[in-house]
Design an enzyme around this catalytic site. Sequence first.
Site, PDB file in Angstrom:
ATOM      1  N   HIS A   1     -60.550 -11.751 -98.576  1.00  0.00           N
ATOM      2  CA  HIS A   1     -61.366 -12.380 -97.532  1.00  0.00           C
ATOM      3  C   HIS A   1     -61.770 -11.399 -96.434  1.00  0.00           C
ATOM      4  O   HIS A   1     -62.855 -11.512 -95.869  1.00  0.00           O
ATOM      5  CB  HIS A   1     -60.620 -13.571 -96.943  1.00  0.00           C
ATOM      6  CG  HIS A   1     -60.321 -14.617 -97.957  1.00  0.00           C
ATOM      7  ND1 HIS A   1     -61.302 -15.421 -98.497  1.00  0.00           N
ATOM      8  CD2 HIS A   1     -59.172 -14.949 -98.588  1.00  0.00           C
ATOM      9  CE1 HIS A   1     -60.754 -16.230 -99.389  1.00  0.00           C
ATOM     10  NE2 HIS A   1     -59.481 -15.960 -99.465  1.00  0.00           N
TER      11      HIS A   1
ATOM     12  N   ARG B   1     -69.517 -21.351 -97.155  1.00  0.00           N
ATOM     13  CA  ARG B   1     -68.136 -21.662 -97.528  1.00  0.00           C
ATOM     14  C   ARG B   1     -67.565 -22.675 -96.532  1.00  0.00           C
ATOM     15  O   ARG B   1     -66.960 -22.302 -95.528  1.00  0.00           O
ATOM     16  CB  ARG B   1     -67.290 -20.387 -97.542  1.00  0.00           C
ATOM     17  CG  ARG B   1     -67.800 -19.299 -98.481  1.00  0.00           C
ATOM     18  CD  ARG B   1     -66.905 -18.071 -98.412  1.00  0.00           C
ATOM     19  NE  ARG B   1     -67.359 -17.002 -99.286  1.00  0.00           N
ATOM     20  CZ  ARG B   1     -68.153 -16.004 -98.904  1.00  0.00           C
ATOM     21  NH1 ARG B   1     -68.588 -15.953 -97.650  1.00  0.00           N
ATOM     22  NH2 ARG B   1     -68.517 -15.065 -99.749  1.00  0.00           N
TER      23      ARG B   1
ATOM     24  N   ARG C   1     -71.164 -25.334-100.125  1.00  0.00           N
ATOM     25  CA  ARG C   1     -70.119 -25.591-101.122  1.00  0.00           C
ATOM     26  C   ARG C   1     -69.084 -26.544-100.527  1.00  0.00           C
ATOM     27  O   ARG C   1     -68.626 -26.360 -99.400  1.00  0.00           O
ATOM     28  CB  ARG C   1     -69.439 -24.279-101.517  1.00  0.00           C
ATOM     29  CG  ARG C   1     -68.329 -24.450-102.544  1.00  0.00           C
ATOM     30  CD  ARG C   1     -67.802 -23.114-103.027  1.00  0.00           C
ATOM     31  NE  ARG C   1     -67.071 -22.388-101.993  1.00  0.00           N
ATOM     32  CZ  ARG C   1     -66.644 -21.127-102.139  1.00  0.00           C
ATOM     33  NH1 ARG C   1     -66.923 -20.462-103.242  1.00  0.00           N
ATOM     34  NH2 ARG C   1     -65.977 -20.534-101.176  1.00  0.00           N
TER      35      ARG C   1
ATOM     36  N   GLU D   1     -67.754 -20.777-112.848  1.00  0.00           N
ATOM     37  CA  GLU D   1     -66.747 -19.750-112.595  1.00  0.00           C
ATOM     38  C   GLU D   1     -65.535 -19.867-113.517  1.00  0.00           C
ATOM     39  O   GLU D   1     -64.522 -19.201-113.300  1.00  0.00           O
ATOM     40  CB  GLU D   1     -66.301 -19.792-111.127  1.00  0.00           C
ATOM     41  CG  GLU D   1     -65.974 -21.166-110.607  1.00  0.00           C
ATOM     42  CD  GLU D   1     -65.824 -21.212-109.086  1.00  0.00           C
ATOM     43  OE1 GLU D   1     -65.658 -20.153-108.449  1.00  0.00           O
ATOM     44  OE2 GLU D   1     -65.881 -22.321-108.536  1.00  0.00           O
TER      45      GLU D   1
ATOM     46  N   ASN E   1     -66.568 -13.558-108.958  1.00  0.00           N
ATOM     47  CA  ASN E   1     -65.180 -13.131-108.739  1.00  0.00           C
ATOM     48  C   ASN E   1     -64.220 -13.959-109.587  1.00  0.00           C
ATOM     49  O   ASN E   1     -63.364 -13.427-110.297  1.00  0.00           O
ATOM     50  CB  ASN E   1     -64.802 -13.255-107.258  1.00  0.00           C
ATOM     51  CG  ASN E   1     -65.531 -12.257-106.384  1.00  0.00           C
ATOM     52  OD1 ASN E   1     -66.034 -11.255-106.862  1.00  0.00           O
ATOM     53  ND2 ASN E   1     -65.596 -12.540-105.090  1.00  0.00           N
ATOM     54  N   ASP E   2     -64.365 -15.284-109.501  1.00  0.00           N
ATOM     55  CA  ASP E   2     -63.476 -16.145-110.291  1.00  0.00           C
ATOM     56  C   ASP E   2     -63.831 -16.107-111.773  1.00  0.00           C
ATOM     57  O   ASP E   2     -62.941 -16.183-112.624  1.00  0.00           O
ATOM     58  CB  ASP E   2     -63.517 -17.585-109.773  1.00  0.00           C
ATOM     59  CG  ASP E   2     -62.455 -17.851-108.710  1.00  0.00           C
ATOM     60  OD1 ASP E   2     -61.451 -17.123-108.700  1.00  0.00           O
ATOM     61  OD2 ASP E   2     -62.640 -18.761-107.889  1.00  0.00           O
TER      62      ASP E   2
ATOM     63  N   ARG F   1     -57.557 -11.773-109.327  1.00  0.00           N
ATOM     64  CA  ARG F   1     -58.513 -11.117-108.435  1.00  0.00           C
ATOM     65  C   ARG F   1     -57.867 -10.636-107.144  1.00  0.00           C
ATOM     66  O   ARG F   1     -58.424  -9.781-106.457  1.00  0.00           O
ATOM     67  CB  ARG F   1     -59.670 -12.071-108.094  1.00  0.00           C
ATOM     68  CG  ARG F   1     -59.254 -13.339-107.424  1.00  0.00           C
ATOM     69  CD  ARG F   1     -60.409 -14.262-107.103  1.00  0.00           C
ATOM     70  NE  ARG F   1     -61.178 -13.816-105.957  1.00  0.00           N
ATOM     71  CZ  ARG F   1     -62.056 -14.570-105.312  1.00  0.00           C
ATOM     72  NH1 ARG F   1     -62.293 -15.809-105.734  1.00  0.00           N
ATOM     73  NH2 ARG F   1     -62.705 -14.122-104.275  1.00  0.00           N
TER      74      ARG F   1
ATOM     75  N   CYS G   1     -73.663 -16.194-106.664  1.00  0.00           N
ATOM     76  CA  CYS G   1     -73.208 -16.148-105.272  1.00  0.00           C
ATOM     77  C   CYS G   1     -71.948 -15.313-105.122  1.00  0.00           C
ATOM     78  O   CYS G   1     -71.410 -15.191-104.022  1.00  0.00           O
ATOM     79  CB  CYS G   1     -72.987 -17.554-104.717  1.00  0.00           C
ATOM     80  SG  CYS G   1     -71.682 -18.487-105.544  1.00  0.00           S
TER      81      CYS G   1
END
Length: 551
Positions: free
Chosen positions: A188, A295, A331, A430, A453-454, A464, A501
């Site tokens: 993050h 987010r 989201r 994802e 990423n996921d 990750r 994204c």
Amino acid sequence: MILIQGKGVSRGVVKGPLYFFQRPDTNIQKITVTDVKAEKARAKAAREKSAEQLNALAEKCKEEAGEETAILFETHAMFCDDDDYVEAIEDMLAEEKCNAEYAVKAAGEQFATMFANMDDAYMKSRSADVKDVTQRILNNLMGVAQGGIESDVPVILCSDDLAPSETLQLDKSKILGFALTAGSSNGHTAILARTMGIPAICNIGADLKVDYQGRTAYLDGETGKVVLDPDSITIQAFKDKEEKQKKFKELMETMKGQEDVTLDGKHINVYCNIGNPDDVAAVLNNDGQGIGLFRSEFIYLAASDYPTEEEQFQAYKKVAADMKGKRVIIRTLDIGADKQVEYFHMKKEENPAMGVRAIRICLNNPEVFRTQLRALYRASAYGKVAIMFPMITSVWEVKECKRACARVMEELHNEGIPFNPETEIGIMIETPSSIFVAPELAEQVDFFSVGTNDLTQYTLACDRQANDLGKFFDAHHPAVLRALKMAADAAHEKGKWIGICGELGADLSLLPTFLAIGIDELSVSPSSVLPLRAEIRKSIARLCTLDALNC
């Protein structure tokens, strides 16, 4: 000269003092004191300072998010002077002859427990407020800076890594760069740095010592180097790079107002990822054409209790209105795994990345889900809002989400509250399962957005968040790219659009592959918009190949 090597995760060169992030010490010991009067004075001063800070936050909220959101901070400020709370602290000091920190902590725990044991749901929820106020008073007693930074000048912020809730509290105006001993490029803090366009390095290790506090250093977010006491040759090299960086930024300024179109006429939407309403300024400053990922979980992470419908509505409305008709994809709540929220009281899981998270939490907590959906649909009357559901693995989940949306729209209609009934519904791709059933999923929604990423994590069975997996976490892996193409083909066959994204969307080396696959939208950090646009405008889509999909 001291050279410290880490992994660059956000480009740029900066020079400034090193400052190590301050965390509050939760292990407060009871100390017997002789001057109780002095401890009472310390506790009073800390309460007064806390009330001032909270009232200032309330004023800021009134300007940025409206009166309703500000009420929380005003209530917290009032609790600092609550007669019963103050009496409990002072009684503890008088009877136990203890230090102020211990008395405040004990009084806070007493009141938090009292509220938590009440039958009334509203009063029960006040337990989290007591804990929040008590921690602020303790921080002021112990000299821990709110926001983790107590400096008159901007700094290079050093830490092991920062939790999402910690990044939210940072005073961003005081940060020149991030230097993390741990962390990862997908963490993050790294994402925050790229959103803000701040140079950052992670995974430095033990070479970054607290003894270096206050010392001036150069940080290079591209090479991953931190340099203290550089020699003249190194100083000149950094200055040359800073000048090159300045010229690049000037060149990128010429991209503002230009279309996101290839030389042969292929249009691709370049949107931005954001974490809170304040990030919209960066989107507009970098000429982002929309928001591909808001987010919303950061609203929950910043709160001490479940955010109300009104609090969420004000945040979503502000973003939608500020974007002036450009698409804003929000989201729904995506917590769990590495994003934990205390007041959800989630059970500890052995494998949280595959546990109760994201849409699973929403479907298991229909009232929490309903509150957010009501806020989202209300905000849809003030701009082009789209709703996106994360961590989808099957068609039944999407149908449940759509049923929840239908119920909320019916409620709002009956109440005479305006909303857009044509609000777009999308899902995040994802998980491998969402790839395999993508044709069926595409029939249910208006768009796909790939969280790379996921998708990489689950496709490669590679955590990750792990710092030591290195080359094994490879978002360029042919399996990941083939999955991306399968999702794109399924979307296009049903006449739906697909975006990316995840952080991979800003990878310029993969742009030709994205163009060959037929990706319609790339949502990236605001600082990546103009470099991506420049690359798009010199590309020829019809000449792009799928070679990267081959082993």
